[in-house]
Design a protein around this motif. Sequence first.
Motif, mmCIF file in Angstrom:
data_model
loop_
_atom_site.group_PDB
_atom_site.id
_atom_site.type_symbol
_atom_site.label_atom_id
_atom_site.label_comp_id
_atom_site.label_asym_id
_atom_site.label_seq_id
_atom_site.Cartn_x
_atom_site.Cartn_y
_atom_site.Cartn_z
ATOM 1 N N GLY A 219 -33.911 -87.781 28.003
ATOM 2 C CA GLY A 219 -32.950 -88.786 27.573
ATOM 3 C C GLY A 219 -33.613 -89.879 26.761
ATOM 4 O O GLY A 219 -34.802 -90.164 26.904
ATOM 5 N N LEU B 153 -32.792 -96.331 30.105
ATOM 6 C CA LEU B 153 -32.345 -95.153 29.379
ATOM 7 C C LEU B 153 -30.947 -95.362 28.818
ATOM 8 O O LEU B 153 -30.211 -96.270 29.247
ATOM 9 C CB LEU B 153 -32.357 -93.937 30.306
ATOM 10 C CG LEU B 153 -33.712 -93.571 30.929
ATOM 11 C CD1 LEU B 153 -33.531 -92.486 31.981
ATOM 12 C CD2 LEU B 153 -34.691 -93.133 29.860
ATOM 13 N N SER C 206 -28.459 -93.715 29.427
ATOM 14 C CA SER C 206 -27.516 -93.500 30.527
ATOM 15 C C SER C 206 -27.282 -94.760 31.343
ATOM 16 O O SER C 206 -26.361 -94.811 32.160
ATOM 17 C CB SER C 206 -28.052 -92.404 31.447
ATOM 18 O OG SER C 206 -29.268 -92.840 32.074
ATOM 19 N N GLY C 207 -28.098 -95.776 31.139
ATOM 20 C CA GLY C 207 -28.009 -96.992 31.936
ATOM 21 C C GLY C 207 -29.035 -97.056 33.046
ATOM 22 O O GLY C 207 -29.269 -98.127 33.623
ATOM 23 N N GLN C 208 -29.630 -95.936 33.371
ATOM 24 C CA GLN C 208 -30.645 -95.917 34.429
ATOM 25 C C GLN C 208 -31.875 -96.717 34.001
ATOM 26 O O GLN C 208 -32.303 -96.656 32.850
ATOM 27 C CB GLN C 208 -31.057 -94.474 34.731
ATOM 28 C CG GLN C 208 -32.147 -94.347 35.794
ATOM 29 C CD GLN C 208 -32.667 -92.933 35.948
ATOM 30 O OE1 GLN C 208 -32.223 -92.014 35.221
ATOM 31 N NE2 GLN C 208 -33.585 -92.721 36.877
#
Length: 337
Positions: A196, A213, A215-217
């Motif tokens: 990612g 990331l 994805s928000g992680q």
Amino acid sequence: MEQQYDVVVIGGGAAGLSGALTLSRARRSVLVVDSGAPRNAPAGHVHNYLGREGTPPAELAAIGRAEVTGYGAEVEPGEAVAARPVPDGFVVDLADGRSVQARRLLVTTGLVDELPTVRGLREQWGRGVLHCPYCHGWEVRDQPIGVLSTGPFGAHQALMWRQWSADVTLFLHTGPEPSDDEWEQLAARGIAVVTGEVVAVESAGEQLSGVRLASGQVVPRAAVVVAPRFTARSAVLESLGVAAVDQEMAGHVVGSAVPADPSGATAVPGVWVAGNVTDLRAQVISSAAAGLNAGAMINADLITEDTRRAVAARAVFSARTERELCDMVLGDRRHGI
């Protein structure tokens, strides 16, 4: 009329000051033009410099300037924007509109680290965002380290940094998928791999704290390793017809550098280079060594020219005339009587 020097050194970092020290100790008139924007300014300390380990970069430069001026050289803040050949050397044009003249040039303008486009990298550059393990590995030993892959060397970087910490994570980001062999090597060394795209590095106050990331992680990390593009600061050299050329590793362009022979001599007679402008891998101590070598070669070249001029000045006399003149002026003293 421009002020004239034996040598103008363009760039006041380790390479330039070392070359200036060598030349001023050789009793040459030297001017160092320093823009005051060293590549290592964001770093807290210089490492791997025997006898100066841990010295702040600004302190090392100040020590160098004092040593250089102690031997009669001049160090002037300013920026050289162009140079051009003239019959007896070169004219260097400065950003403030002035010009200086030199018989020889030593260009030590370094390079620019072009970082990947990820939010927060530039702000942490030289502190929490790193690229060279030999420069910064000890300082982040045993801490959680992330490696941001943007090219074919991501796995190689992760394996290298594993020497300094057992907690290394490779973020594939925009880099290629590791090969089967690389996957096996990463697994064998306990290096985690995160797929990612990375959109930012996070900080808590002055300290880098994690990698965010798309994805928000957020993956907690204390340091992030990147591979900049190393672009030579070559504008002055280009004005003389000396162009930087792409540097490749395994078919991948990693930056640009100005070609030179082992002494630092470029394709333009009278123009030398030293340090990162010609050597992407050079650290502070090797840049200083390159400046010394280039300075010595410049002085040797000037000695050759000085000698040629002295011989030419005597050419108006034939050998017979020289002997007759000596006999007339010295008489018996010519023979030690």
